[in-house]
Design a protein around this motif. Structure first.
Motif, PDB file in Angstrom:
ATOM      1  N   VAL A 135      47.735  42.732  36.265  1.00 13.02           N
ATOM      2  CA  VAL A 135      46.459  42.831  35.443  1.00 13.02           C
ATOM      3  C   VAL A 135      46.339  41.166  35.094  1.00 13.02           C
ATOM      4  O   VAL A 135      45.213  40.693  35.134  1.00 13.02           O
ATOM      5  CB  VAL A 135      46.774  43.571  34.195  1.00 13.02           C
ATOM      6  N   ALA A 136      47.242  40.392  34.827  1.00 10.38           N
ATOM      7  CA  ALA A 136      47.158  38.981  34.501  1.00 10.38           C
ATOM      8  C   ALA A 136      46.423  38.223  35.604  1.00 10.38           C
ATOM      9  O   ALA A 136      45.431  37.564  35.583  1.00 10.38           O
ATOM     10  CB  ALA A 136      48.377  38.367  34.060  1.00 10.38           C
ATOM     11  N   ASP A 137      47.281  38.590  36.832  1.00 11.44           N
ATOM     12  CA  ASP A 137      46.628  37.928  38.145  1.00 11.44           C
ATOM     13  C   ASP A 137      45.087  38.108  38.448  1.00 11.44           C
ATOM     14  O   ASP A 137      44.172  37.091  38.518  1.00 11.44           O
ATOM     15  CB  ASP A 137      47.127  38.401  39.326  1.00 11.44           C
ATOM     16  N   ILE A 138      44.596  39.542  38.023  1.00 14.71           N
ATOM     17  CA  ILE A 138      43.169  39.658  38.193  1.00 14.71           C
ATOM     18  C   ILE A 138      42.125  39.063  37.128  1.00 14.71           C
ATOM     19  O   ILE A 138      41.196  38.522  37.632  1.00 14.71           O
ATOM     20  CB  ILE A 138      42.934  41.107  38.044  1.00 14.71           C
ATOM     21  N   LYS A 139      42.610  38.849  35.866  1.00 20.31           N
ATOM     22  CA  LYS A 139      42.036  38.291  34.905  1.00 20.31           C
ATOM     23  C   LYS A 139      41.937  36.796  35.183  1.00 20.31           C
ATOM     24  O   LYS A 139      40.779  36.119  35.139  1.00 20.31           O
ATOM     25  CB  LYS A 139      42.587  38.492  33.606  1.00 20.31           C
ATOM     26  N   THR A 140      42.788  36.004  35.872  1.00 20.69           N
ATOM     27  CA  THR A 140      42.641  34.646  36.065  1.00 20.69           C
ATOM     28  C   THR A 140      41.760  34.495  37.441  1.00 20.69           C
ATOM     29  O   THR A 140      41.104  33.457  37.318  1.00 20.69           O
ATOM     30  CB  THR A 140      44.221  34.117  36.339  1.00 20.69           C
ATOM     31  N   GLU A 141      42.222  35.511  38.189  1.00 17.21           N
ATOM     32  CA  GLU A 141      41.137  35.365  39.160  1.00 17.21           C
ATOM     33  C   GLU A 141      39.617  35.302  39.168  1.00 17.21           C
ATOM     34  O   GLU A 141      38.489  34.674  39.461  1.00 17.21           O
ATOM     35  CB  GLU A 141      41.593  36.224  40.370  1.00 17.21           C
ATOM     36  N   THR A 142      39.358  36.329  37.990  1.00 17.09           N
ATOM     37  CA  THR A 142      38.034  36.792  37.648  1.00 17.09           C
ATOM     38  C   THR A 142      37.484  35.543  36.965  1.00 17.09           C
ATOM     39  O   THR A 142      36.136  35.092  37.200  1.00 17.09           O
ATOM     40  CB  THR A 142      38.012  37.913  36.594  1.00 17.09           C
TER      41      THR A 142
END
Length: 652
Positions: free
Chosen positions: A185-192
């Motif tokens: 989840v953290a990876d996806i939020k950073t990528e977003t």
């Protein structure tokens, strides 16, 4: 005045040292550029002793050289910062362009170091040796042959293909997510955040690439279990917060996945047991403490995570004992009390978001179906297999429950059953089950691969296609690549590539690409006749498989046996024709194959020239894709260095 000049020069040196230190602080580089970034940082640190030694000795003569070095360092810093905080998806899509930027930085650094008047600066021998070491490493980095992550490139191509949207692609998307470090989840939020910045700054002028980045991000979100509004659309949360002004929601009330206040909190089965004594004055604190330890999530969000095939807690990574969600009534009551006290309106959720009463019924049904796989009645057995095939395709939870219930061993045994219909349904069920990462090892461990290869050779048309897809899915694990190759699974895949339907050819091509990533399988594929099969794909433009064929050829070309076979004139002629008449992507791939062949054989270069490739390469350097232009220029440069072809000169 001279003192002021020396002071300014010293400040310039100090600035450069600080820039190098700043670059050394960057962490979290994307997988596609991580090695290149770390190597560059390591090399730049070799400059620090030089700068420290000349801090007070910089003359006006050396100042211009230092300014050039400063410009090179700032170019390196900009590149490393982009690789550190930029969109990982975009960096993967444009990996070749990024690699070209690295080479540009190497060139600037080399030029600045070449111009430095070391003798006049009185540099010590030890520092001079360090600078020469960096100089050598930069030259080696510039000369190093470009090597693309072909598995990543093929996965990207399959994911963005509009012709094949079958569920087997889920395994590829999961592999991509892991390769790009975008699986939490953290990876996806950073990528977003990085993607939003990419769009906002308008640094990318190709709308197609931007759309590809967005599309792949959406697929990664689905795997992680984040609903669309939870990450790209903050309108619901922002509206609520706007109404509550500066209200701060207790973080214990927020779902760890969406970071929104929970309306239906549930506890997952992490297996932790907590024994405490309750005191009325500490009740609220206790509820929050227990909810935190037991990992509470919003039902809708954690259900999406589980439906994506995950069997772990998204926050801790702990394996779950089961997939049943227990309502956290105590925490919900606290949230309701807090909302009432602070005049905060909870978001309205759909009525269907409550507990799924069918979970227990599904477990019971699967248990019954697995028992029926052992039935002596053929109709009962056949019906159970078909139902398992359907459940494993439609419901990720079912894949886990079927495996946990012991369904894989009897299915593997049924692959050898002398009934074409049973074989077809069984191999398809195993294909669906293999989409769960843990099941890949279970299926291979039960000895399924030899039987799947047998069905691939002798089954119905659909059974052969799904056998190829199953071998692709299983061979995502490296140990299974070796196993499929050693069990003689490559020849029947090559046969399907030649004789199968369009779908069968695509399944075979995808499986073969995956398998020849293993060096030993390259030789096996050449012996099985893969080169003539790929040549037929190149000649049949109606199939739309030119890119797939060229991608496999590029891998095969890295092997001596493959080069010998590909180097035959008929293949070279086809490649030159694609460079002349293909789509931009076709031309790019064909040029890459010719470059790989030409790097190892001057006769291949001569043959390509005889078929007129020179003029086509010149055209590509002017109007091809950015990667095609780089490959074309490299190929022209290679031709110019070949003593048998003295008349060729690359584009300046």
């Amino acid at each position: 005045m001279e003192g002021e000049g020396n002071k300014e020069n010293a400040e310039l040196v100090t600035e450069m040292v600080e820039v190098i230190e700043k670059m050394g602080s960057y962490v979290g580089f994307g997988m596609t550029q991580r090695k290149e970034c770390l190597n560059l940082v390591r090399r730049l640190k070799l400059l620090v002793p030089l700068l420290e030694e000349i801090r007070e000795l910089v003359s006006d003569e050396a100042l211009s050289c230092l300014l050039n070095l400063r410009n090179a360092l700032f170019a390196a810093k900009k590149l490393l910062k982009n690789c550190n905080s930029g969109s990982k998806i975009y960096l993967a899509l444009e990996s070749e362009a990024v690699r070209s930027r690295f080479h540009g930085v190497y060139e600037k650094l080399n030029q600045a170091l070449n111009e430095m008047p070391y003798d006049k600066l009185g540099i010590s021998e030890e520092v001079r040796e360090q600078v020469e070491l960096m100089h050598t490493q930069l030259n080696r980095a510039k000369r190093r042959t470009e090597t693309q992550d072909m598995e990543l490139a093929m996965d990207m191509m399959v994911v963005f293909s509009k012709n094949d949207d079958r569920s087997a692609d889920g395994a590829i998307i999961e592999r991509l997510a892991k390769k790009l470090d975008l699986h939490t989840v953290a990876d996806i939020k950073t990528e977003t955040t990085a993607v939003k910045k990419l769009v906002k700054t308008r640094t990318v002028h190709n709308p197609e690439i931007i759309q590809q980045v967005k599309d792949l991000l959406e697929k990664f979100k689905q795997i992680v279990g984040i609903e669309e509004s939870g990450i790209l659309d903050y309108s619901v949360s922002l509206t609520s917060l706007e109404r509550s002004k500066s209200l701060l929601i207790p973080h214990e009330f927020l779902c760890p996945i969406t970071l929104e206040i929970m309306t239906d909190p549930v506890i997952i089965a992490t297996g932790q047991v907590i024994c405490v004594f309750l005191f009325s004055t500490l009740l609220k604190l206790f509820v929050i403490y227990v909810s935190t330890l037991l990992q509470t999530y919003e039902r809708q969000s954690i259900q999406k995570w589980l439906n994506s095939g995950h069997k772990t807690c998204p926050k801790t990574g702990q394996t779950l004992n089961h997939l049943i969600l227990a309502p956290n009534f105590a925490l919900r009551n606290l949230i309701l009390h807090w909302c009432e006290k602070n005049n905060f309106d909870l978001p309205i959720k759909d009525a269907c978001d409550g507990p799924d009463p069918s979970s227990f019924a599904l477990i019971e049904e699967i248990s019954s179906l697995i028992q029926n796989l052992y039935s002596s009645q053929m109709d009962v057995k056949r019906e159970a297999i078909f139902r398992i095939r359907t459940l494993s395709k439609e419901n990720p939870d079912s894949r886990v429950l079927i495996a946990d219930g012991g369904g894989i061993p009897p299915l593997v045994r049924l692959l050898s059953y002398k009934d074409f219909e049973i074989q077809e349904h069984t191999v398809t069920a195993l294909l669906n089950l293999s989409l769960d990462e843990a099941n890949k090892r279970l299926i291979a461990g039960e000895g399924a691969i030899p039987s799947i290869i047998e069905v691939l050779q002798n089954g119905t048309e659909e059974a052969r296609e799904n056998s190829a897809a199953a071998l692709f899915s299983l061979s995502i694990l490296d140990e299974n690549k070796v196993l499929v190759g050693s069990l003689n699974g490559i020849p029947p895949l090559v046969d399907l590539l030649c004789t199968g339907t369009t779908r069968g050819k695509k399944d075979a091509a995808t499986a073969l690409f995956n398998l020849v990533l293993d060096p030993a399988n390259k030789s096996r594929a050449v012996k099985a006749g893969i080169i003539p099969a790929l040549l037929r794909l190149l000649e049949d433009k109606n199939l739309g498989m030119v890119d797939e064929a060229l991608s496999i050829l590029l891998l095969i070309a890295s092997h001596p046996e493959g080069r010998n076979e590909i180097g035959k004139l008929s293949v070279i002629q086809n490649l030159v024709e694609i460079v002349r008449d293909g789509t931009p992507k076709n031309k790019e791939c064909a040029t890459a194959v010719l470059l790989e062949l030409g790097s190892n054989s001057s006769s291949c270069l001569l043959a390509a020239l005889q078929y007129g490739v020179y003029d086509y390469l010149i055209e590509i350097t002017k109007s091809g894709t950015s990667r095609a232009q780089r490959k074309a220029n490299s190929l022209l440069h290679l031709m110019s260095k070949c003593e048998h072809i003295p008349f060729v000169s690359p584009k300046s």
